[in-house]
Structure formats: structure tokens, C-alpha cells
Design a protein around this motif. Structure first.
Motif, PDB file in Angstrom:
ATOM      1  N   CYS A 164      -2.317 -10.764   0.287  1.00  0.00           N
ATOM      2  CA  CYS A 164      -0.895 -10.411   0.232  1.00  0.00           C
ATOM      3  C   CYS A 164      -0.051 -11.656  -0.039  1.00  0.00           C
ATOM      4  CB  CYS A 164      -0.473  -9.743   1.531  1.00  0.00           C
ATOM      5  SG  CYS A 164      -1.359  -8.219   1.905  1.00  0.00           S
ATOM      6  N   MET A 215       5.533  -8.881   1.020  1.00  0.00           N
ATOM      7  CA  MET A 215       5.151  -7.749   1.862  1.00  0.00           C
ATOM      8  C   MET A 215       6.057  -7.611   3.088  1.00  0.00           C
ATOM      9  SD  MET A 215       2.801  -6.496   0.089  1.00  0.00           S
ATOM     10  CE  MET A 215       1.336  -6.727  -0.918  1.00  0.00           C
ATOM     11  N   GLU A 226       1.518   5.352  -3.408  1.00  0.00           N
ATOM     12  CA  GLU A 226       2.219   4.174  -3.923  1.00  0.00           C
ATOM     13  C   GLU A 226       2.007   2.963  -3.016  1.00  0.00           C
ATOM     14  OE1 GLU A 226       5.113   6.346  -1.223  1.00  0.00           O
ATOM     15  OE2 GLU A 226       3.628   6.892  -2.752  1.00  0.00           O
ATOM     16  N   GLU A 234      -1.347   1.550  -3.905  1.00  0.00           N
ATOM     17  CA  GLU A 234      -1.239   0.955  -5.233  1.00  0.00           C
ATOM     18  C   GLU A 234      -0.588  -0.418  -5.164  1.00  0.00           C
ATOM     19  OE1 GLU A 234      -1.719   0.984  -9.465  1.00  0.00           O
ATOM     20  OE2 GLU A 234      -2.566   2.209  -7.862  1.00  0.00           O
ATOM     21  N   GLU A 235       0.430  -0.562  -4.327  1.00  0.00           N
ATOM     22  CA  GLU A 235       1.071  -1.869  -4.185  1.00  0.00           C
ATOM     23  C   GLU A 235       0.099  -2.896  -3.612  1.00  0.00           C
ATOM     24  OE1 GLU A 235       4.780  -4.205  -1.996  1.00  0.00           O
ATOM     25  OE2 GLU A 235       4.705  -2.009  -1.917  1.00  0.00           O
ATOM     26  N   ASN A 258      -2.399  -3.886  -6.282  1.00  0.00           N
ATOM     27  CA  ASN A 258      -1.813  -4.811  -7.250  1.00  0.00           C
ATOM     28  C   ASN A 258      -1.692  -6.219  -6.674  1.00  0.00           C
ATOM     29  OD1 ASN A 258      -1.580  -2.755  -9.120  1.00  0.00           O
ATOM     30  ND2 ASN A 258       0.540  -2.278  -8.605  1.00  0.00           N
ATOM     31  N   SER A 259      -1.393  -6.306  -5.376  1.00  0.00           N
ATOM     32  CA  SER A 259      -1.313  -7.613  -4.728  1.00  0.00           C
ATOM     33  C   SER A 259      -2.690  -8.269  -4.691  1.00  0.00           C
ATOM     34  CB  SER A 259      -0.764  -7.460  -3.307  1.00  0.00           C
ATOM     35  OG  SER A 259      -0.685  -8.712  -2.659  1.00  0.00           O
TER      36      SER A 259
END
Length: 267
Positions: free
Chosen positions: A28, A32, A169, A172-173, A176-177
Motif C-alpha cells: 500500500c 490508503m 471496487e 480492485e483498488e 492496483n496498489s
């Protein structure tokens, strides 16, 4: 090297308030915490940063030797505290950062005066009389999968770590991180995270401590939260009405309420 540039340190909030330092977990970065910062900014000075190997920290500062142990990350935290001349700061750590905070507070007790642990785990591997949530074989498989196909591992594990399948979502975040992190640096941080054992370090904590756990967490089951609470004299344990290992993202209101109530009691 400029420490503040190395760790992409950001300072915001009330410059007259007590300092609250927010530390992200594996894979992360400081973004975040974006739903936590507004809850703190009016009353507290907020310090955010990225560990070397994560986010926008300087990758040229990465060293497998240094970051192959939690102590390397704790040294980063203390160096940031020194660079900002922090005194009696509250360290809020997510996941593995909770244990980094324990080590940093032991190294520099004048710098860190309280701890908030969000979904902490001092040891992920089951042991006699201790449930960490994983067998040694589970962790070996997890690390082997991560090292052989990091992007595939990220896509598979992010939704498991985040939970909340009805809110894809969020997973998904997190995916992506993970995918934005250099795979070699992620490999080192992952091994440091999942193979560490900081259970004995908890006994040395002497500052006010809040332990926050989710009601359901596939990475740090509630037995872990109970163990951390028992191991730290005088600590408080709050079970959030939250699912997943990242309650500051999936249940920010409940997480922020618990943190701000703890901070208010410190005054």
C-alpha cells in the motif's frame, strides 16, 4: 539523503495539534489513509509517508539487507521522527506497520507516545497455543505464488485481503496498489511481513495502545487481536463492525470514530 524526500513525507492538518503519524501496510501507500486524514486534520498535525519500496518513496534507497527485517522499516520511522523532531507522537499502523510501530516506539520512546494498531498481527503462522491464521505450509505457498507470478498473486489475493465481495471496487483498488509496487521490492516486504514474529516485542510496549480489529478478517483472525491485547499491558481492544483486513478503507467511519475517541482520551 534527505529523509523526508526518501519516504515521500507529507505533513498536513493542524500545526498546533499533537502529531499523528499514519503508516500503511504491505503493498500500500499513504493514499490508503485518505478517508482518515479529514477526521484528524482539524485537531491534529498529520504525518504520512511511504516505506522505501512502496508508493512514491525513493526506490534508489532500497536495500534488501535493510528491509529484510521489520527493524529496517522501524529505523525509517525513527529517522522520519528525528527529521521532523516529533515528540510524543501517536503512531497509527495498519497491519504489519503495527509491529513496526512497536519496534520504533521501543527505539525512540521520546518520539512515539502512543500506538494505534489497525488489524495487527505479530505472527501470521500458527504455533503451539497460538493461532496466527496460517500454517507454515500456507505461508510458503503464498510466498512461492507471489514470487513466481506477482501480478497474478495480486489479482487473486487483493479481494481476499480486502473482503467485502459485494464492493469489488475496494479489492480492485488494493490490487492496483499491489501491482504498482516493484515486484522485487514487494517480494522482500512480503517475506519480512509474513515470516516475522514480533510476539515477544509486544511485552515491551509501555505506551497507551489501541488495538482495532475487524469482526471478520481472513488475514488476522480475532484470536490474534485478543492475543495482542493480552500481551500489551493496559491496552484497549475495539472490534469494529467491519469485514476485511483494511477497515480504514472498508469501514472508515467506524475506524475513524474509534481512533478519534482514543486520541481524545489521551488529552
Amino acid at each position: 539523503m534527505d529523509i523526508l524526500r526518501r519516504n515521500h513525507v507529507t505533513v498536513t492538518g493542524n500545526p498546533q495539534g499533537r502529531t499523528v503519524m499514519l503508516a500503511h501496510g504491505f503493498g500500500c501507500d499513504q493514499n490508503m489513509w485518505r478517508m482518515t486524514v479529514p477526521a484528524l486534520a482539524d485537531d491534529y498535525r498529520v504525518v504520512l509517508f511511504d516505506y522505501v519500496g512502496s508508493g512514491r518513496a525513493d526506490p534508489s534507497a532500497f536495500s534488501e539487507e535493510r528491509y529484510g527485517s521489520l527493524d529496517g522499516y522501524a529505523r525509517d520511522v525513527v529517522e522520519i521522527c528525528d527529521a521532523l523532531d516529533l515528540r510524543d507522537a501517536v503512531f497509527v499502523g495498519h497491519s504489519v506497520s503495527s509491529m513496526v510501530g512497536v519496534l520504533a516506539a521501543d527505539r525512540a520512546p521520546e518520539r512515539i507516545g502512543a500506538l494505534v494498531m489497525v488489524a495487527p498481527s505479530p505472527c501470521y503462522i500458527d504455533d503451539e497455543g497460538y493461532r496466527g491464521g496460517f500454517t507454515a505450509e500456507d505461508i510458503d505457498e503464498l510466498l512461492e505464488s507471489l514470487e513466481s507470478n506477482y501480478l497474478g498473486w495480486s489479482a487473486t489475493m487483493a479481494p481476499v485481503i480486502m473482503g467485502n465481495p459485494d464492493r469489488p471496487e475496494l479489492g480492485e483498488e488494493l490490487k492496483n496498489s499491489f501491482c504498482a509496487t516493484d515486484p522485487e521490492m514487494a517480494r522482500v516486504f512480503a517475506r519480512t511481513t509474513f515470516l516475522s514474529d514480533a510476539r515477544e516485542d509486544l511485552k515491551r510496549v509501555r505506551v497507551p495502545t489501541l488495538v482495532l480489529e475487524s469482526a471478520e478478517d481472513a488475514i488476522a483472525p480475532r484470536e490474534v487481536g485478543a492475543f495482542v491485547h493480552r500481551s500489551i499491558p493496559g491496552s484497549s481492544l475495539v472490534t469494529l463492525d467491519a469485514v476485511g483486513h483494511c477497515p480504514h478503507m472498508s469501514a472508515p467511519h467506524a475506524t475513524n470514530e474509534a481512533i478519534t475517541a482514543f486520541l481524545a482520551d489521551l488529552r
